[in-house]
Design an enzyme around this catalytic site. Structure first.
Site, PDB file in Angstrom:
ATOM      1  N   THR A 202       0.902  -1.161   0.000  1.00 26.50           N
ATOM      2  CA  THR A 202       0.000   0.000   0.000  1.00 26.50           C
ATOM      3  C   THR A 202       0.924   1.190   0.000  1.00 26.50           C
ATOM      4  OG1 THR A 202      -1.729  -1.073   1.327  1.00 26.50           O
ATOM      5  CG2 THR A 202      -1.625   1.299   1.511  1.00 26.50           C
ATOM      6  N   ARG A 230     -13.972  -7.835  -0.747  1.00 30.25           N
ATOM      7  CA  ARG A 230     -13.285  -7.532   0.526  1.00 30.25           C
ATOM      8  C   ARG A 230     -12.728  -6.110   0.483  1.00 30.25           C
ATOM      9  NH1 ARG A 230      -7.743  -5.921   1.948  1.00 30.25           N
ATOM     10  NH2 ARG A 230      -7.300  -6.708   4.016  1.00 30.25           N
ATOM     11  N   GLY A 232     -10.271  -3.515   2.685  1.00 32.07           N
ATOM     12  CA  GLY A 232      -9.316  -3.468   3.792  1.00 32.07           C
ATOM     13  C   GLY A 232      -9.432  -2.161   4.563  1.00 32.07           C
TER      14      GLY A 232
HETATM   15  N1  ASP Z   1      -3.565  -2.633   4.314  1.00 27.06           N
HETATM   16  C1  ASP Z   1      -3.869  -3.177   3.022  1.00 27.06           C
HETATM   17  C2  ASP Z   1      -5.122  -3.971   3.105  1.00 27.06           C
HETATM   18  O1  ASP Z   1      -5.328  -4.661   4.081  1.00 27.06           O
HETATM   19  C3  ASP Z   1      -2.811  -4.034   2.441  1.00 27.06           C
HETATM   20  C4  ASP Z   1      -1.390  -3.691   2.718  1.00 27.06           C
HETATM   21  O2  ASP Z   1      -1.078  -2.605   3.183  1.00 27.06           O
HETATM   22  O3  ASP Z   1      -0.516  -4.503   2.447  1.00 27.06           O
HETATM   23  O4  ASP Z   1      -5.873  -3.946   2.148  1.00 27.06           O
END
Ligand code: ASP
Length: 351
Positions: A202, A230, A232
């Site tokens: 991210t 989904r 996040g």
């Molecule tokens: N936080 C992001 C999510 O859960 C993914 C990540 O940062 O790796 O979608």
């Protein structure tokens, strides 16, 4: 250069400005902090090191210099990664969901107007952070998801594009063929049923302008191979991003489900409001997540925070295999600085 007036912010400033001025120990917090500012301003920070730090921050800085608007700065930085197919965790080139479809999440916050915008599960649009900004500026909502978010983006002139690169398709196919020896998909040619840890990633970009106003963006393709639909932490205000113009900002990366359950970015900003430094605030939030997971989380989360003094820090729970801590970087008129924070749970080499 004059700031854009946002409809909801304008209404707030007409009716609520005086009442909203916060006080800490009897003194106006904003004034107190600007007077003792320790860091340089304006500044843009991001939770990336290496080549990405320079690419993201120089993109953000030039967007900021061009318009004088730090909102353009943080989103301009995020756009660099969103548009680059070499990054498999954000925007174009992101790892798809379990159906092989790329679904993107993003949120933005504008400190001076205390406004927010977000999109979840957005398909076909390479720059979800720009759509999140339009939700903030051109609608009376905070979050749009799925088909509604896409229709909103198309209404604003965005073009539908294929987000699945050949590289991401091959990663997905390998995962799909590795899932089970009981389905009808043969294993990959090497016959091995194994797959490296699920790819994540991210980007957070946070900025302070010369007045000490705060701005932030978080953008991602989310957890690789997620169940379609989904969402996040990244598009959830208070989880993947939080900005409070009286205090500072925070953005999160890592296992979103864990961040959502503690309102992670909100917790970090509230910690700073109560007087913690960015580092203390981040570490307190990481410890909360560790406690909630029996002291032994088998995942990582990272938080980057900046306060109104221009002090910033990125730290995390644990790194998968790297003895160093999470990278982060900042750019000011004096140039770029790349740093590494620390993980709470230290890496232990096994074997
Ligand atoms: N936080 C992001 C999510 O859960 C993914 C990540 O940062 O790796 O979608």
């Amino acid at each position: 250069m004059a700031k854009k007036i946002h409809r909801r912010g304008f209404i707030t400033s007409l009716f609520g400005a005086a009442a909203a001025t916060p006080f800490l120990n009897g003194a106006p917090y904003i004034t107190k902090n600007l007077m003792k500012a320790k860091g340089k301003m304006p500044v843009v920070v991001t939770g990336r090191g290496g080549d990405w730090a320079e690419k993201v921050l120089s993109g953000g800085w030039s967007a900021f210099e061009k318009s004088g608007d730090m909102m353009d700065g943080v989103i301009g930085g995020a756009n660099v990664v969103e548009l680059d197919p070499a990054d498999s965790s954000v925007g174009y080139g992101g790892i798809p969901n379990e159906d092989g479809v790329v679904q993107l999440d993003s949120s933005v916050m504008h400190g001076p107007t205390r406004n927010a915008g977000a999109v979840g599960g957005l398909e076909y649009i390479k720059t979800p952070s720009k759509v999140a900004r339009l939700v903030l500026e051109r609608s009376d909502h905070v979050m749009l998801i799925g088909k509604g978010a896409l229709r909103f983006a198309l209404a604003h002139g965005f073009k539908k594009e294929n987000l699945l690169t050949e590289r991401a398709r091959l990663v997905w196919l390998r995962w799909k063929e590795n899932l089970s020896d009981k389905d009808d998909w043969f294993p990959p040619a090497d016959g091995e049923y194994n797959f490296p840890p699920r790819p994540t990633g991210t980007i957070n970009v946070l900025g302070l302008d010369e007045d000490g106003s705060v701005y932030g963006v978080t953008t991602t393709s989310g957890l690789g191979f997620k169940i379609p639909g989904r969402v996040g932490d990244s598009p959830i205000i208070g989880a993947g991003l939080y900005v409070d113009n009286d205090v500072g900002a925070c953005g999160a990366t890592g296992r979103g489900e864990a961040v959502i359950k503690v309102c992670g970015s909100f917790l970090v900003v509230e910690n700073m409001r109560r007087g913690m430094s960015p580092r203390e605030a981040v570490e307190d939030c990481c410890r909360r997540i560790i406690d909630h997971n029996n002291g032994k989380p088998d995942f990582g989360d990272n938080f980057i925070a900046i306060n109104k003094d221009g002090e910033y820090y990125r730290g995390g729970i644990r790194g998968p295999k790297d003895p160093g801590g999470p990278s982060y970087a900042a750019i000011t008129k004096d140039g770029l600085e790349v740093k590494r924070g620390e993980y709470i749970i230290k890496y232990e080499r096994r074997g």
